[in-house]
Enzyme design. Sequence first.
Site, PDB file in Angstrom:
ATOM      1  N   LYS A 113    -111.930 -75.675  40.899  1.00 29.85           N
ATOM      2  CA  LYS A 113    -113.355 -76.094  41.357  1.00 29.85           C
ATOM      3  C   LYS A 113    -113.498 -77.481  40.717  1.00 29.85           C
ATOM      4  O   LYS A 113    -114.321 -78.333  41.462  1.00 29.85           O
ATOM      5  CB  LYS A 113    -114.450 -75.012  40.786  1.00 29.85           C
ATOM      6  CG  LYS A 113    -114.344 -73.918  41.866  1.00 29.85           C
ATOM      7  CD  LYS A 113    -115.537 -72.906  41.431  1.00 29.85           C
ATOM      8  CE  LYS A 113    -115.686 -71.917  42.421  1.00 29.85           C
ATOM      9  NZ  LYS A 113    -114.411 -70.970  42.783  1.00 29.85           N
TER      10      LYS A 113
ATOM     11  N   LYS B   5    -125.661 -78.565  37.613  1.00 31.46           N
ATOM     12  CA  LYS B   5    -127.198 -78.707  37.935  1.00 31.46           C
ATOM     13  C   LYS B   5    -127.507 -77.476  38.863  1.00 31.46           C
ATOM     14  O   LYS B   5    -126.865 -77.508  39.878  1.00 31.46           O
ATOM     15  CB  LYS B   5    -127.806 -80.010  38.111  1.00 31.46           C
ATOM     16  CG  LYS B   5    -129.366 -79.985  38.342  1.00 31.46           C
ATOM     17  CD  LYS B   5    -130.108 -79.768  37.163  1.00 31.46           C
ATOM     18  CE  LYS B   5    -131.545 -79.910  37.274  1.00 31.46           C
ATOM     19  NZ  LYS B   5    -132.203 -79.355  36.281  1.00 31.46           N
TER      20      LYS B   5
ATOM     21  N   VAL C  36    -114.508 -63.396  55.179  1.00 34.44           N
ATOM     22  CA  VAL C  36    -115.000 -61.933  55.626  1.00 34.44           C
ATOM     23  C   VAL C  36    -115.921 -62.234  56.652  1.00 34.44           C
ATOM     24  O   VAL C  36    -115.974 -61.276  57.704  1.00 34.44           O
ATOM     25  CB  VAL C  36    -115.763 -61.359  54.211  1.00 34.44           C
ATOM     26  CG1 VAL C  36    -116.134 -60.237  54.767  1.00 34.44           C
ATOM     27  CG2 VAL C  36    -114.828 -61.217  53.029  1.00 34.44           C
TER      28      VAL C  36
ATOM     29  N   ARG D 114    -108.755 -70.010  53.462  1.00 35.47           N
ATOM     30  CA  ARG D 114    -108.485 -68.781  54.104  1.00 35.47           C
ATOM     31  C   ARG D 114    -109.682 -68.445  54.974  1.00 35.47           C
ATOM     32  O   ARG D 114    -110.499 -69.064  55.097  1.00 35.47           O
ATOM     33  CB  ARG D 114    -108.316 -67.801  52.907  1.00 35.47           C
ATOM     34  CG  ARG D 114    -109.526 -67.631  52.120  1.00 35.47           C
ATOM     35  CD  ARG D 114    -109.507 -66.396  51.254  1.00 35.47           C
ATOM     36  NE  ARG D 114    -110.751 -66.363  50.243  1.00 35.47           N
ATOM     37  CZ  ARG D 114    -112.006 -66.149  50.616  1.00 35.47           C
ATOM     38  NH1 ARG D 114    -112.214 -65.944  51.963  1.00 35.47           N
ATOM     39  NH2 ARG D 114    -113.023 -66.159  49.526  1.00 35.47           N
TER      40      ARG D 114
ATOM     41  N   GLU E 180    -118.106 -74.720  51.940  1.00 31.26           N
ATOM     42  CA  GLU E 180    -119.655 -74.062  51.827  1.00 31.26           C
ATOM     43  C   GLU E 180    -120.354 -75.077  50.852  1.00 31.26           C
ATOM     44  O   GLU E 180    -120.126 -75.676  50.162  1.00 31.26           O
ATOM     45  CB  GLU E 180    -119.072 -72.893  50.723  1.00 31.26           C
ATOM     46  CG  GLU E 180    -118.168 -71.853  51.284  1.00 31.26           C
ATOM     47  CD  GLU E 180    -118.276 -70.395  50.772  1.00 31.26           C
ATOM     48  OE1 GLU E 180    -119.043 -70.352  49.671  1.00 31.26           O
ATOM     49  OE2 GLU E 180    -117.578 -69.668  51.012  1.00 31.26           O
TER      50      GLU E 180
ATOM     51  N   GLY F 272    -118.485 -64.922  42.514  1.00 32.38           N
ATOM     52  CA  GLY F 272    -119.319 -64.839  41.694  1.00 32.38           C
ATOM     53  C   GLY F 272    -118.766 -64.490  40.390  1.00 32.38           C
ATOM     54  O   GLY F 272    -119.850 -64.444  39.468  1.00 32.38           O
TER      55      GLY F 272
ATOM     56  N   ARG G 249    -122.649 -56.195  55.766  1.00 32.38           N
ATOM     57  CA  ARG G 249    -121.514 -55.594  55.297  1.00 32.38           C
ATOM     58  C   ARG G 249    -122.061 -54.045  54.574  1.00 32.38           C
ATOM     59  O   ARG G 249    -123.137 -53.963  53.709  1.00 32.38           O
ATOM     60  CB  ARG G 249    -121.150 -56.410  54.058  1.00 32.38           C
ATOM     61  CG  ARG G 249    -120.715 -57.989  54.365  1.00 32.38           C
ATOM     62  CD  ARG G 249    -120.062 -58.461  53.168  1.00 32.38           C
ATOM     63  NE  ARG G 249    -119.761 -59.992  53.507  1.00 32.38           N
ATOM     64  CZ  ARG G 249    -119.022 -60.702  52.667  1.00 32.38           C
ATOM     65  NH1 ARG G 249    -118.512 -60.334  51.467  1.00 32.38           N
ATOM     66  NH2 ARG G 249    -118.812 -61.940  52.907  1.00 32.38           N
TER      67      ARG G 249
ATOM     68  N   GLU H  90    -117.834 -75.134  47.283  1.00 27.52           N
ATOM     69  CA  GLU H  90    -116.512 -74.813  47.086  1.00 27.52           C
ATOM     70  C   GLU H  90    -115.876 -74.717  48.442  1.00 27.52           C
ATOM     71  O   GLU H  90    -116.352 -74.785  49.680  1.00 27.52           O
ATOM     72  CB  GLU H  90    -116.296 -73.457  46.269  1.00 27.52           C
ATOM     73  CG  GLU H  90    -116.795 -72.432  47.128  1.00 27.52           C
ATOM     74  CD  GLU H  90    -116.451 -70.951  46.279  1.00 27.52           C
ATOM     75  OE1 GLU H  90    -116.272 -71.120  45.321  1.00 27.52           O
ATOM     76  OE2 GLU H  90    -116.807 -69.850  46.990  1.00 27.52           O
TER      77      GLU H  90
ATOM     78  N   ILE I 132    -129.292 -75.743  41.595  1.00 28.31           N
ATOM     79  CA  ILE I 132    -130.453 -76.145  42.846  1.00 28.31           C
ATOM     80  C   ILE I 132    -131.208 -74.763  42.901  1.00 28.31           C
ATOM     81  O   ILE I 132    -130.743 -73.806  43.449  1.00 28.31           O
ATOM     82  CB  ILE I 132    -129.404 -76.377  44.082  1.00 28.31           C
ATOM     83  CG1 ILE I 132    -128.387 -77.400  43.772  1.00 28.31           C
ATOM     84  CG2 ILE I 132    -130.376 -76.746  45.317  1.00 28.31           C
ATOM     85  CD1 ILE I 132    -129.046 -78.869  43.519  1.00 28.31           C
TER      86      ILE I 132
END
Length: 451
Positions: A116, A201, A295, A292, A275, A165, A338, A288, A203
């Site tokens: 990242k 930071k 989902v 690929r 993203e 996450g 989902r 990020e 957001i």
Amino acid sequence: MFSKVLIANRGEIAARIIRTCKRLGITTAAVYSEADQDAPYVREADESYLIGKPRVNESYLNIDKVVKAAKDSGAEAIHPGYGLLSENAGFAKRVKEEGLTFVGPSSEVIAKMGDKIAARNVMKQAGVPVVPGTMKAVENVEEAIEIAEEMGYPVMVKAAAGGGGIGMQAVSSSDELTKAFEGNQKRAKTFFGDGKMFIEKQIVNPRHIEIQVLADHHGHALHLFERECSIQRRHQKVIEEAPSPFLSEKTRQKMGESALQAVRTLGYTNAGTIEFLVDEKENYYFLEMNTRLQVEHPITEEITGIDLVEQQLRVAAGEVLSFKQKDLIIEGHAIEARIYAEDSNTFYPSPGQLSRLSLPHGDGIRHELAVDGTSIVSPYYDPMIAKLVVHAPSREAAIEQLTTALHHYEIEGIKSNIMMLKRIVTNDQFLKGNTTTSFIQDYYLPAISQQ
């Protein structure tokens, strides 16, 4: 086009890839662990290969076993799906070294975007807005505290190699930061083999909006608009929709162009997702890149009419994209929910034996299934049961369709998050499109605490 493809994945995404391959006349080979020997996707594939015991490091993450299955099957290409080995640069490199085609970007690009910190630097170079934060790894807690105090709390402590996450936490003080830094560093080493951390930071109350991109090996790149994925628990998405109910057309175009600028800078090929976090004034910041399929890709397929798996295969086979940006338009509105085997109060997985699974059907309703009515939801893997996707002419119609479908979903034998999904899609704030990443914390959890 390929004549045979091995699918290095499991569950609903394996079944999804098989479906497109069959339509294209491509023979499919599946891999499975001992826990998945009776899984629907194993039956649906033309061939299947047992690659190990239930634990992922003994089966789905074992590169030698997956490659051997591909070679034994005579496959020409390997589609990694998402999760598992899909963003493993070493796997992509090995596939190429074995004379097979990896259905995805190059190993070099995967490696660059998998870190990242490196990704932030690439995006800054490309002129894409990034969240204010460190552009190199933070060495220790003391340095992290110094940076955070200069930046101003709240901040995000993040693992450079993180995802889903994991290794990520918001903090509002030096005490919280100390615990978060040390704890997330340990988790990052365990899950990713890399304990590098950085600080961003925070957001506050942003929307999580991503841009789907697609690029071939002949210099053509385009985006397929956005998906809003703001409703999350544990930093993991629960409901996604396309298009976003929030973005103006001007911001949509700017974000699409930023995503394509990133693609051009990277020399990216195949399908991917950029993203972003978007604040209340429609300022957007790179979060990020997922190198690929996502989902939530079905909602993009529904509003564009483009089969993304088919395009992935065609690009990997060296074909030129058969459409241009000007050919793409947004048609209607799509939402994905989902459906997980989990406790809706704690969000903990609830694996076990299904005794009944009854699905709603009708125009505009699509299911991506990981199980059938007699399946066991294994404790070894993600507890997804299915994805429910609806498509309608408007957002209001799509919400009505989704709400009706959820009320006709019947799952017995194990707990599921159906009740949570019903509460979300009937919440006034969701109906108004006021969906930020704190939605569940602000609106869902307070509601169930009053029961």
